[in-house]
Structures are given as structure tokens and as C-alpha cells.
Design an enzyme around this catalytic site. Structure first.
Site: not given
Ligand code: PRP
Length: 195
Positions: A180, A174, A167-168, A115, A118, A146, A58
Site C-alpha cells: 500500500r 494492496d 493485478f495492480v 482507489d 473494478d 478497469k 483502506k
Molecule cells: C477494493 C477497492 C474497492 C473495491 C473495488 O477494495 O478499494 O473498494 O475493491 O472492487 P469492485 O469494483 O470489484 O467492487 P478491497 O476490498 O480490496 O479493500 P481495501 O481497500 O481495504 O484493500
């Protein structure tokens, strides 16, 4: 990069969330100005072509909305939902597709809209998956990266901001489905997530 969470920067934060915020890492004005630059770059790079923006739900919804309305090239949108985090604050490395695209992407110029990158595990999986569907091109735009957290090398063509390993939340990101809607990228007070 970090700025103290001056009260005027938090004016647009829902009051119920305001006290949880520790500092503003990237404020709303900087995000919007950077999006102007990224959209201009994308317009130039894809001039004469249509582009399909694939938002990763999301977290990407705010970036998707702000980016697509800035583009002057013809763009269409689709979404995927993948899950890798649950409600934890770091990646489990497990990627599941919860919602797939509505249509085929063969022969299309595809831009994945994220978004944050990581560990890179989500994008690594997504890019391999989407590449197998034979798009004409496949690139990534991410508001945040990051770099110190990276576990796999991912070519992210358009990056908004590099952030440190903290952690942001905000601007789509979220913690336990909250924050969000915050218009800036912010950190939370440690006691909020038991840190
Ligand atoms: C977050 C973000 C990426 C992913 C990045 O999604 O939106 O999709 O994690 O992390 P990574 O590089 O370590 O794989 P999340 O799973 O938190 O879902 P959300 O967007 O619904 O909050």
C-alpha cells in the site's frame, strides 16, 4: 502506458518490497500531476459549496490525503470500511459494511473517494446505500478504473487513470495487506501471488 521498472522509479519503494515488482504502470509523478488536474476540476465544479469526502478504507487513504490537501474549497472527511475481497485478487461480489460514517450526510455534497473501480460492485452497493441517506449530491472520484472488468455500470465522475485488466498494487492498493505504501501503481511478479 506501461514503463519498465527503471531502478530510479523504485528508489522510494521499501527495499523489502522492491524485488516483488514487475513493472511501473503509473509512476509517482504522473499520479501527482493528475491529482492536480482532478483537484482543480473538483474546485471548479463545487465552487461556493462545501464537500464531504468519504474515503473507502483502506485503499483510498493515500488518495484522500493527497486530494483533500489540494482542494481550495472547504472539505471535510469521513470514512467507511467495506469488505469485498478478503485476500483474494478478484471480487467475490459480497459487500459488507465494517465501519459506517460518523455522521449523517443528508443535504450534503458528497464525493466518494476510491482507489480503484473494478467490477463496480462495491460502488454500486455504496452509492445505493448512501443515496438512501439523501445527500444533496453524490459523485465518485477514483484514482483507477478497469473498464474491461465492469459488471455494473457506475457513473464515476472523476477518474485518474484507466488501467488494463492486470493485478495492480501501490498507492493504497494492496496484495495481502502489502505494497500500500508504494508511491506508484505497479504490477507484481506472478510468482509473488502464485499467478
Ligand atoms: C477494493 C477497492 C474497492 C473495491 C473495488 O477494495 O478499494 O473498494 O475493491 O472492487 P469492485 O469494483 O470489484 O467492487 P478491497 O476490498 O480490496 O479493500 P481495501 O481497500 O481495504 O484493500
Amino acid at each position: 502506458m506501461a514503463e519498465p521498472a527503471a531502478s530510479h522509479m523504485l528508489d522510494t519503494v521499501p527495499p523489502v518490497l522492491r524485488d516483488d515488482i514487475e513493472e511501473v504502470l503509473v509512476d509517482e509523478a504522473r499520479i501527482q500531476a493528475r491529482l492536480d488536474e482532478l483537484a482543480a476540476e473538483i474546485d471548479r465544479d463545487y465552487a461556493g459549496h462545501d464537500v464531504l469526502l468519504i474515503g473507502v478504507l483502506k485503499g483510498a487513504i493515500l488518495l484522500m490525503a493527497d486530494l483533500t490537501r489540494r482542494l481550495t474549497i472547504n472539505s471535510s472527511i469521513d470514512f467507511m470500511a467495506v469488505s469485498s475481497y478478503g485476500s483474494a485478487t478478484s471480487s467475490s461480489g459480497t459487500v459488507r459494511i465494517l465501519k459506517d460514517l460518523d455522521a449523517a450526510i443528508e443535504g450534503l455534497h458528497v464525493l466518494i473517494v476510491e482507489d480503484i473501480v473494478d467490477s463496480g460492485l462495491t460502488l454500486d452497493y455504496l452509492m445505493k446505500n448512501l443515496r438512501s441517506r439523501r445527500p444533496a449530491s453524490l459523485e465518485v472520484v477514483a484514482l483507477l478504473t478497469k473498464p474491461t472488468r465492469r459488471e455494473v455500470d457506475i457513473p464515476v465522475r472523476y477518474v485518474g487513470f484507466e488501467v488494463p485488466d492486470v493485478f495492480v498494487v501501490g498507492y493504497g492498493l494492496d496484495y495481502a495487506e502489502r505494497y500500500r505504501s508504494v508511491r506508484s501503481i505497479v504490477t507484481l511478479k506472478p510468482e509473488v501471488y502464485g499467478g
